[in-house]
Design a protein around this motif. Structure first.
Motif, mmCIF file in Angstrom:
data_model
loop_
_atom_site.group_PDB
_atom_site.id
_atom_site.type_symbol
_atom_site.label_atom_id
_atom_site.label_comp_id
_atom_site.label_asym_id
_atom_site.label_seq_id
_atom_site.Cartn_x
_atom_site.Cartn_y
_atom_site.Cartn_z
ATOM 1 N N THR A 160 -8.971 3.902 1.091
ATOM 2 C CA THR A 160 -10.254 3.560 1.719
ATOM 3 C C THR A 160 -10.476 2.048 1.714
ATOM 4 O O THR A 160 -10.890 1.462 2.721
ATOM 5 C CB THR A 160 -11.414 4.253 0.971
ATOM 6 N N ARG A 161 -10.197 1.434 0.573
ATOM 7 C CA ARG A 161 -10.399 -0.019 0.460
ATOM 8 C C ARG A 161 -9.415 -0.789 1.335
ATOM 9 O O ARG A 161 -9.774 -1.789 1.957
ATOM 10 C CB ARG A 161 -10.244 -0.422 -1.006
ATOM 11 N N ALA A 162 -8.167 -0.327 1.417
ATOM 12 C CA ALA A 162 -7.137 -1.037 2.185
ATOM 13 C C ALA A 162 -7.486 -1.102 3.664
ATOM 14 O O ALA A 162 -7.248 -2.110 4.340
ATOM 15 C CB ALA A 162 -5.787 -0.367 1.983
ATOM 16 N N LYS A 163 -8.053 -0.021 4.190
ATOM 17 C CA LYS A 163 -8.372 0.026 5.624
ATOM 18 C C LYS A 163 -9.485 -0.948 6.012
ATOM 19 O O LYS A 163 -9.626 -1.286 7.191
ATOM 20 C CB LYS A 163 -8.776 1.444 6.013
ATOM 21 N N SER A 164 -10.259 -1.397 5.036
ATOM 22 C CA SER A 164 -11.390 -2.267 5.347
ATOM 23 C C SER A 164 -11.098 -3.752 5.123
ATOM 24 O O SER A 164 -11.967 -4.591 5.328
ATOM 25 C CB SER A 164 -12.606 -1.874 4.490
ATOM 26 N N VAL A 165 -9.878 -4.091 4.720
ATOM 27 C CA VAL A 165 -9.539 -5.478 4.410
ATOM 28 C C VAL A 165 -9.288 -6.272 5.681
ATOM 29 O O VAL A 165 -8.542 -5.834 6.568
ATOM 30 C CB VAL A 165 -8.293 -5.555 3.487
ATOM 31 N N ASP A 166 -9.893 -7.440 5.762
ATOM 32 C CA ASP A 166 -9.654 -8.359 6.873
ATOM 33 C C ASP A 166 -8.448 -9.222 6.520
ATOM 34 O O ASP A 166 -8.525 -10.135 5.699
ATOM 35 C CB ASP A 166 -10.890 -9.241 7.092
ATOM 36 N N LEU A 167 -7.315 -8.944 7.145
ATOM 37 C CA LEU A 167 -6.072 -9.640 6.804
ATOM 38 C C LEU A 167 -6.037 -11.071 7.319
ATOM 39 O O LEU A 167 -5.090 -11.811 7.027
ATOM 40 C CB LEU A 167 -4.876 -8.854 7.346
ATOM 41 N N ASN A 168 -7.042 -11.471 8.071
ATOM 42 C CA ASN A 168 -7.135 -12.858 8.529
ATOM 43 C C ASN A 168 -7.982 -13.718 7.593
ATOM 44 O O ASN A 168 -8.132 -14.911 7.813
ATOM 45 C CB ASN A 168 -7.723 -12.913 9.938
ATOM 46 N N SER A 169 -8.538 -13.096 6.567
ATOM 47 C CA SER A 169 -9.400 -13.806 5.619
ATOM 48 C C SER A 169 -8.696 -13.942 4.274
ATOM 49 O O SER A 169 -8.372 -12.940 3.623
ATOM 50 C CB SER A 169 -10.721 -13.056 5.444
ATOM 51 N N ILE A 193 0.846 -1.203 0.000
ATOM 52 C CA ILE A 193 0.000 0.000 0.000
ATOM 53 C C ILE A 193 0.875 1.245 0.000
ATOM 54 O O ILE A 193 0.612 2.217 -0.739
ATOM 55 C CB ILE A 193 -0.943 0.011 1.218
ATOM 56 N N GLY A 194 1.945 1.236 0.791
ATOM 57 C CA GLY A 194 2.858 2.378 0.839
ATOM 58 C C GLY A 194 3.528 2.636 -0.508
ATOM 59 O O GLY A 194 3.655 3.792 -0.940
ATOM 60 N N LEU A 195 3.971 1.575 -1.187
ATOM 61 C CA LEU A 195 4.613 1.736 -2.485
ATOM 62 C C LEU A 195 3.650 2.331 -3.517
ATOM 63 O O LEU A 195 4.027 3.214 -4.310
ATOM 64 C CB LEU A 195 5.140 0.389 -2.980
ATOM 65 N N LEU A 196 2.425 1.855 -3.502
ATOM 66 C CA LEU A 196 1.443 2.384 -4.454
ATOM 67 C C LEU A 196 1.114 3.847 -4.158
ATOM 68 O O LEU A 196 0.963 4.662 -5.085
ATOM 69 C CB LEU A 196 0.161 1.549 -4.423
ATOM 70 N N GLN A 197 1.000 4.193 -2.898
ATOM 71 C CA GLN A 197 0.713 5.593 -2.554
ATOM 72 C C GLN A 197 1.876 6.505 -2.953
ATOM 73 O O GLN A 197 1.664 7.647 -3.410
ATOM 74 C CB GLN A 197 0.421 5.727 -1.055
ATOM 75 N N MET A 198 3.102 5.993 -2.833
ATOM 76 C CA MET A 198 4.265 6.760 -3.295
ATOM 77 C C MET A 198 4.199 6.968 -4.805
ATOM 78 O O MET A 198 4.475 8.062 -5.318
ATOM 79 C CB MET A 198 5.561 6.022 -2.930
ATOM 80 N N ALA A 199 3.831 5.912 -5.521
ATOM 81 C CA ALA A 199 3.724 6.008 -6.983
ATOM 82 C C ALA A 199 2.647 7.009 -7.386
ATOM 83 O O ALA A 199 2.850 7.821 -8.306
ATOM 84 C CB ALA A 199 3.416 4.630 -7.567
#
Length: 412
Positions: free
Chosen positions: A377-386, A338-344
């Motif tokens: 917005t989408r990244a903050k809503s992702v369930d990383l356990n799923s 996510i950080g790399l994409l935001q930098m891009a």
């Protein structure tokens, strides 16, 4: 000769309609038929014979066919046709079977081809080709022929690469991607080998026929890197090494696609000029939009290389694939991506802001602001356990990849 029997049954009572006469005393299974209800010996013989036939075969019909209906009351219509098969029914069944086989075959190949990569390849080639357009008259039949050559050759090579990876990942995919045809058993290994071999040959054949050396070398380098990435031989199978695997994907998606396919429009021709176009006959220039596309897609390619392993961590760990997700953990790699994409996106907004072309400035800045906002917005809503949620987000990353190729031709 055709004989028709109609039996109407409610519980155990039945009516036999035989040669136009009703016999209400006949029961469906195992009971007698009163002699007085049958008008002649021949009719009695037919009825008794038919009754025994029902008991023996449990209403499976006489000779070749029968039709069986159920309702509130039971009704049986039995057709006995001597020596004539039900050709219409068998023909319809064969037609349905053929159609189902065709649909299943298409579906299996669709999954085998990894369609998200096919779409990405096609869009990237078209987008980069548009960077070579300088004036409206450039949209000629020659232009579209050049794009078609590149897209066909690249898609054939794309299917070779993803197919070869599946051939060497069958056991891993049984854990990570059991829906793929080789992992599920829909394709045999022989079928997979046949597909990837034929597609590689066809790709090189198209590249050779075009006479475009940039296109041919793009295919060749992609072939070498794709093979080294997957094939299990000494010093190869580079996907086992996280950094090398990422560099392979970056080289193909960021460098080869941008530069080589752009150069498909700008081929080396020592007879007329030292450096001139293959399609248009103009000197090749590494323009600002081309440099931007190469730099931006370098970030994006690294993100795809890292992110694709996040949902596959279970199988990779079992089979010794030392991906960054295995080594660093899913959550850390997720937020690195996510950080790399935001930098891009930030860099793209800066490039747009300093553009001298007003319409390009507005589109580039607003377009990348919107994409960056949607991503966050989408990244903050992702369930990383799923695993399902992570896989869905990975496909969302590919959609952002597609969107970028719509913006690249507008960067000026």
């Amino acid at each position: 000769m055709q004989t028709k029997f109609l039996l109407h049954s409610s519980c155990s009572n039945s009516i036999l309609v035989f040669h136009g006469h009703d016999y209400p005393s006949l029961q469906l299974l195992g009971s007698y038929v009163p002699a007085q209800s049958l008008r002649n010996g021949a009719e009695r013989s037919y009825a008794v014979s038919f009754q025994r036939h029902l008991v023996k075969h449990h209403v499976r019909g006489i000779h070749e066919g029968y039709t069986f209906y159920k309702g509130g009351k039971k009704k049986f219509v039995v057709n006995a046709v001597s020596g004539q098969p039900l050709e219409s029914e068998s023909g319809a069944s064969a037609s349905k079977s053929t159609w189902k086989l065709a649909v299943n075959a298409i579906d299996a190949f669709y999954r085998f081809s990894r369609p998200h990569t096919v779409i990405g390849t096609a869009l990237s080639i078209v987008s980069v080709s548009l960077l070579a357009v300088e004036k409206l008259s450039d949209f000629s039949p020659l232009f579209f022929t050049g794009i078609l050559e590149a897209v066909v050759a690249a898609l054939l090579m794309n299917i070779y690469i993803v197919g070869l990876n599946q051939l060497y990942d069958i056991e891993i995919d049984k854990v990570n991607k059991p829906y793929l045809p080789l992992a599920s058993g829909e394709y045999s290994v022989g079928t997979g080998v046949g597909i990837v071999t034929s597609f590689a040959i066809m790709s090189f054949l198209v590249g050779w026929i075009t006479g475009s050396w940039p296109l041919f070398w793009a295919l060749f380098v992609s072939f070498v890197l794709g093979t080294a990435y997957s094939i299990d031989l000494p010093l190869l199978r580079w996907k086992r090494f996280a950094m090398v695997a990422a560099m392979c994907i970056l080289a193909v998606r960021a460098v080869i696609v941008q530069i080589a396919f752009y150069m498909h429009m700008h081929d080396l021709n020592t007879v007329h000029k030292l450096f001139q176009t293959f399609v248009y006959g103009r000197p090749a220039v590494f323009s600002r939009p081309l440099i931007f596309a190469t730099a931006f897609m370098s970030f994006f390619s690294v993100v795809i290389a890292l992110f694709k392993d996040i949902p596959d961590i279970e199988g990779d760990r079992i089979f010794g694939i030392r991906s960054f997700s295995v080594r660093l953990g899913q959550k850390r790699v997720f937020w690195i991506c996510i950080g790399l994409l935001q930098m891009a996106y930030g860099a793209a907004i800066s490039v747009g802001a300093i553009s001298s072309c007003l319409w390009s400035k507005v589109i580039t800045v607003l377009g990348h602001v919107v994409l960056a906002s949607i991503l966050w917005t989408r990244a903050k809503s992702v369930d990383l356990n799923s695993k399902a949620a992570i896989t869905s987000f990975y496909m969302f990353i590919w959609k952002l990849f597609y969107a970028e190729y719509f913006l690249i031709p507008l960067v000026r």
